[in-house]
Design a protein around this motif. Structure first.
Motif, short mmCIF file in Angstrom:
data_model
loop_
_atom_site.label_atom_id
_atom_site.label_comp_id
_atom_site.label_asym_id
_atom_site.label_seq_id
_atom_site.Cartn_x
_atom_site.Cartn_y
_atom_site.Cartn_z
N GLU A 97 0.83 -1.21 0.00
CA GLU A 97 0.00 0.00 0.00
C GLU A 97 0.87 1.26 0.00
N ILE A 98 1.90 1.27 0.80
CA ILE A 98 2.78 2.45 0.86
C ILE A 98 3.50 2.63 -0.48
N ASN A 145 2.18 6.63 -6.83
CA ASN A 145 1.15 7.55 -7.33
C ASN A 145 1.52 9.00 -7.06
N SER A 146 2.04 9.27 -5.86
CA SER A 146 2.43 10.64 -5.52
C SER A 146 3.56 11.13 -6.43
N GLU A 176 2.45 1.75 -3.43
CA GLU A 176 1.49 2.27 -4.38
C GLU A 176 1.24 3.76 -4.16
N LYS A 177 1.11 4.17 -2.89
CA LYS A 177 0.87 5.60 -2.60
C LYS A 177 2.06 6.45 -3.01
N VAL A 178 3.26 5.98 -2.71
CA VAL A 178 4.46 6.74 -3.08
C VAL A 178 4.58 6.82 -4.60
#
Length: 96
Positions: A64-65, A71-72, A67-69
């Motif tokens: 999850e982290i 995407n950011s 993917e978030k990084v």
């Protein structure tokens, strides 16, 4: 003579009682070993399952982290590229 028979009977009873006590102690010892063995196996299994769940949970958090990084960073690069593209279109020669 009856006194000698009584003494002999008492000794026999004492011997049988001692043997029965030894057998009972041995049986209890075997039961305790078996219980300890099962408790050890159950504890090892519970520990293994807990470690597996923790690993799975950790893997999920890392995914999850990541993917978030990702995407950011992708969004930041897209915005930066868009901003640079806009700068190229708004040159001083175009504004006259």
């Amino acid at each position: 003579m009856l006194g000698g028979l009584g003494k002999l009977a008492a000794e026999g009873l004492a011997h049988r009682t001692e043997k029965a006590t030894e057998n009972a102690a041995h049986a209890v010892e075997e039961v305790v070993k078996e219980v300890v063995h099962h408790a050890k196996e159950a504890g090892e299994k519970a520990l293994s399952e807990a470690l597996n769940k923790a690993q799975e949970s950790g893997d999920k958090v890392v995914k999850e982290i990541t993917e978030k990084v990702t995407n950011s960073v992708t969004n930041a690069v897209s915005h930066a590229a868009e901003g640079l593209g806009n700068l190229g279109r708004n040159t001083p020669a175009d504004s006259s």
